[in-house]
Design a protein around this motif. Structure first.
Motif, short mmCIF file in Angstrom:
data_model
loop_
_atom_site.label_atom_id
_atom_site.label_comp_id
_atom_site.label_asym_id
_atom_site.label_seq_id
_atom_site.Cartn_x
_atom_site.Cartn_y
_atom_site.Cartn_z
N LYS A 47 0.83 -1.21 0.00
CA LYS A 47 0.00 0.00 0.00
C LYS A 47 0.86 1.26 0.00
O LYS A 47 1.70 1.46 0.88
CB LYS A 47 -0.91 0.01 1.23
CG LYS A 47 -1.90 1.17 1.25
CD LYS A 47 -2.82 1.07 2.45
CE LYS A 47 -3.85 2.21 2.44
NZ LYS A 47 -4.76 2.12 3.60
N ARG A 48 0.64 2.15 -0.98
CA ARG A 48 1.36 3.41 -1.05
C ARG A 48 0.63 4.47 -0.22
O ARG A 48 -0.38 5.01 -0.65
CB ARG A 48 1.49 3.89 -2.50
CG ARG A 48 2.47 3.09 -3.33
CD ARG A 48 2.85 3.82 -4.61
NE ARG A 48 3.76 3.03 -5.43
CZ ARG A 48 5.08 2.99 -5.28
NH1 ARG A 48 5.63 3.72 -4.32
NH2 ARG A 48 5.83 2.26 -6.07
N SER A 49 1.17 4.76 0.95
CA SER A 49 0.50 5.74 1.82
C SER A 49 1.49 6.57 2.63
O SER A 49 1.09 7.38 3.46
CB SER A 49 -0.46 5.04 2.78
OG SER A 49 0.23 4.10 3.57
N LEU A 50 2.78 6.40 2.40
CA LEU A 50 3.79 7.09 3.20
C LEU A 50 4.31 8.33 2.47
O LEU A 50 4.64 8.28 1.29
CB LEU A 50 4.97 6.16 3.51
CG LEU A 50 4.63 4.87 4.27
CD1 LEU A 50 5.89 4.04 4.47
CD2 LEU A 50 3.97 5.17 5.60
N GLY A 51 4.41 9.44 3.21
CA GLY A 51 4.96 10.67 2.67
C GLY A 51 6.32 10.98 3.27
O GLY A 51 6.88 10.18 4.03
N MET A 52 6.87 12.15 2.94
CA MET A 52 8.20 12.53 3.43
C MET A 52 8.27 12.51 4.96
O MET A 52 9.24 12.02 5.55
CB MET A 52 8.57 13.92 2.90
CG MET A 52 9.88 14.46 3.45
SD MET A 52 11.32 13.45 3.02
CE MET A 52 11.61 14.01 1.35
N LEU A 255 11.18 0.73 2.04
CA LEU A 255 9.78 1.16 1.97
C LEU A 255 9.45 1.82 0.64
O LEU A 255 8.40 2.45 0.50
CB LEU A 255 9.48 2.15 3.11
CG LEU A 255 9.68 1.63 4.54
CD1 LEU A 255 9.40 2.74 5.55
CD2 LEU A 255 8.82 0.43 4.82
N ALA A 256 10.33 1.67 -0.35
CA ALA A 256 10.17 2.38 -1.62
C ALA A 256 8.84 2.09 -2.30
O ALA A 256 8.29 2.96 -2.99
CB ALA A 256 11.32 2.01 -2.57
#
Length: 484
Positions: A47-52, A255-256
């Protein structure tokens, strides 16, 4: 290897109709950001949900802003009191590695970290060895953290056996990691706030103690440079111990495939988190050094292991000593090891996806979109090794460092090989000078490392080479799928 997903022809549809479709159909945004995994022969399963902000917090939590608390005495003795210098030089050494990670994370925004970078940048067998080396780091670091946390709690609650704490810590972290990346990110934020609060209290109390001359404290630069005992080999030998505090910035790359915002995000977070945590390390150890003017050693294992607890008691009394001990325990056994378990599971997932490890580890839970079986395996391994290695922090630390540092060497070679040799790029500063200097520094640190770590690490690498040979003889050579 998963087959490349097909492009959706229904561009006006707001989203896929099922979780399976979501994994199979790369979005227009992913293509625009350069994070479309079909380019590498993979499906978007995580799941893509992480930001800077999430990446920076993850890196800081993994490295732990208060990491010097746990190993202050050991680094102090190795460096003859020049702990701040050790961390400053260590940051310089690691920043070259961070820039190499940045270069390769932009080239290959996939979850395998140095395993994927070396495999695609140099060749599949080199990638396997790099992955095998960093597995020594990633498989043992959660164990080390659980053992460290159990030892710290033993000083507070001696009646509870340390192995019980190990089991409890593993159970808590496994549940959080299985719950999904959002809960994982929230837990990291809470841990970072708590650690930062304790560190802030120490900086205030420590400054007051130095101003009042507690324990003969005075302003001195000895923690940075003491001409009476300084020599280069000693500092780099100390870095081989202090390097443990920096390990974690590299794990951001695992985590890429869960990052939103483009392929440059991982590289930026890697460099920024390293610089931020290094500044905190230097400030706190410089302040602590002023409380022991003229001292170059803590005598005895007990004094060495509890050195920072002594510092805490000097500046704040017994209550603050227990606060620091509890911080070390929970930072290592919950916060840091939570991040370590996540990184290790992503590396196992990536290698299994390429059939370099048993295929069942590539399974992703469809609802929570996490590598479920890899997370569970890391938990099981941590329990077994944690119970076995209770009380053996020194041995675990040295082995963890070897695996990470060797993989960094491979990373630097990969940057040069991929960008300069294969792609014939003329960016010699970024892709020749940076990896060359980084390689030289890391090689020198490894040369000055503990002999037991060198022997144990070389044995581990030899086993990895035997695995490659066995696969070749069995007609199953090491490959990396659809390597471009």
């Amino acid at each position: 290897m998963s087959q490349a997903p097909q492009e959706s022809s229904r561009t006006t549809r707001r989203g896929p109709s099922s979780t399976a479709d979501a994994a199979a159909v790369p979005s227009a945004r992913a293509a625009a950001e350069g994070t479309d995994l079909s380019e590498y022969g993979y499906r978007q399963e995580l799941k893509r949900s992480l930001g800077m902000k999430d990446l920076l917090i993850y890196g800081l939590v993994f490295m732990v802003p208060t990491a010097p608390f746990a190993i202050y005495g050991s680094v102090f003795n190795e460096s003859k009191g020049m702990v701040a210098l050790t961390y400053a030089v260590g940051c310089v050494a690691m920043i070259f590695t961070a820039y190499s990670y940045r270069s390769m994370s932009r080239a290959f925004p996939v979850a395998g970290s140095v395993y994927a970078y070396a495999g695609r940048g140099v060749g599949a067998p080199v990638g396997f060895i790099a992955g095998w080396a960093i597995l020594l780091d990633y498989l043992l670091i959660p164990t080390l953290l659980y053992v460290t946390g159990a030892a710290a709690l033993a000083s507070i609650v001696p009646a509870v056996p340390q192995w019980v704490w190990v089991v409890v810590f593993v159970a808590v972290n496994t549940v959080v990691n299985l719950a999904g990346v959002k809960l994982f990110a929230m837990a990291n934020t809470l841990f970072l706030i708590a650690e930062s609060a304790v560190l802030a209290i120490f900086l205030v109390l420590g400054s007051i103690a130095v101003a009042r001359g507690v324990n003969g404290a005075r302003f001195t630069w000895d923690s940075f440079y003491n001409p009476h005992v300084f020599h280069t080999g000693m500092v780099f030998g100390a870095i081989s111990v202090a390097a443990l505090s920096f390990l974690g910035f590299d794990a951001i790359s695992t985590l890429a495939e869960e990052v939103k915002g483009g392929r440059r995000m991982v590289g930026r977070a890697t460099v920024l988190s390293l610089l931020m945590v290094a500044a905190l390390f230097i400030v706190q150890t410089f302040l602590a050094g002023m409380l022991f003017p003229g001292r170059t050693e803590f005598a005895g294992d007990k004094a060495t292991n509890e050195a920072f607890y002594t510092v805490a008691q000097l500046v704040g009394g017994t209550w603050f000593k227990w606060v620091v001990a509890l911080t070390v325990a929970l930072s290592a056994a919950l916060a840091n090891s939570l991040a370590a378990q996540a990184a290790t599971s992503r590396l196992l997932f990536s290698m299994a996806r390429d059939r370099q490890l048993p295929r069942f580890l590539a399974h992703v839970d469809a609802r929570r979109q996490v590598p479920q079986r890899a997370v569970l395996l890391v938990g099981v391994i941590s329990v077994i090794l944690g119970v076995f290695f209770v009380g053996q922090i020194g041995l675990l630390s040295s082995l963890v460092n070897f695996g990470a540092l060797f993989s960094f060497l491979v990373l630097h070679v990969t940057v040069f090989t991929y960008h300069v040799v294969k792609k014939r790029q003329r960016s010699y500063g970024q892709h020749l000078l940076v990896p060359l200097v980084g390689f030289a520094i890391i090689a020198y640190v490894l040369y000055n490392a503990d002999s037991k770590a060198q022997i144990g690490g070389l044995v581990w690498l030899a086993v990895g080479l035997l695995v490659i040979l066995a696969r070749k003889l069995a007609g199953r050579p090491v490959t990396l799928g659809d390597t471009p």
